[in-house]
Scaffold this motif. Structure first.
Motif, short mmCIF file in Angstrom:
data_model
loop_
_atom_site.label_atom_id
_atom_site.label_comp_id
_atom_site.label_asym_id
_atom_site.label_seq_id
_atom_site.Cartn_x
_atom_site.Cartn_y
_atom_site.Cartn_z
N GLN A 67 0.83 -1.21 0.00
CA GLN A 67 0.00 0.00 0.00
C GLN A 67 0.86 1.26 0.00
O GLN A 67 0.57 2.22 -0.71
CB GLN A 67 -0.94 0.00 1.20
CG GLN A 67 -2.04 -1.02 1.09
CD GLN A 67 -2.87 -1.13 2.35
OE1 GLN A 67 -2.35 -1.04 3.46
NE2 GLN A 67 -4.16 -1.33 2.18
N MET A 71 0.46 3.94 -2.99
CA MET A 71 -0.24 5.19 -2.68
C MET A 71 0.23 6.39 -3.52
O MET A 71 -0.60 7.14 -4.01
CB MET A 71 -0.16 5.51 -1.18
CG MET A 71 -0.96 4.54 -0.33
SD MET A 71 -2.67 4.37 -0.86
CE MET A 71 -3.46 5.42 0.31
N GLY A 76 -6.44 9.86 -7.13
CA GLY A 76 -7.70 9.92 -6.40
C GLY A 76 -7.82 8.77 -5.41
O GLY A 76 -6.92 7.96 -5.26
N GLU A 77 -8.95 8.72 -4.75
CA GLU A 77 -9.21 7.69 -3.76
C GLU A 77 -9.58 6.37 -4.44
O GLU A 77 -10.33 6.37 -5.42
CB GLU A 77 -10.37 8.10 -2.84
CG GLU A 77 -10.02 9.25 -1.91
CD GLU A 77 -8.98 8.85 -0.88
OE1 GLU A 77 -9.09 7.75 -0.30
OE2 GLU A 77 -8.05 9.64 -0.67
#
Length: 90
Positions: A67, A71, A76-77
């Motif tokens: 992660q 990231m 965006g999310e």
């Protein structure tokens, strides 16, 4: 979605993570797809033996490292959801 200039970095992170996921007990399937029309989209399809195996996956240090590597590549999310099988042609 992945930033276009970060796709190679994201795919490298995915490839580095795959051998680690193969060794997780209870992981039945872990596949990463790339969009054909939207080349910035990655879709992660995961299937586990049971909820305990899914929870164990989320608790691994390997996932946390993955992660962290992914990231900076995100545009965006991430969109996440859990689904249940309602039909199969197998």
């Amino acid at each position: 979605h992945i930033k276009p200039d970060k796709m190679d970095q994201a795919l490298d992170a995915v490839q580095a993570f795959m051998p680690k996921i193969r060794s997780e007990p209870g992981t039945l399937e872990y596949v990463v797809y790339r969009g054909v029309e939207d080349r910035t989209m990655l879709v992660f399809y995961e299937r586990y033996q049971d909820e305990a195996a899914h929870a164990a996956h989320w608790a691994t240090e390997e996932l946390k490292a993955f992660q962290e590597a992914l990231m900076p590549c995100l545009d965006g999310e991430p969109i996440m959801g859990v689904v249940e099988q309602v039909a199969s042609a197998r």
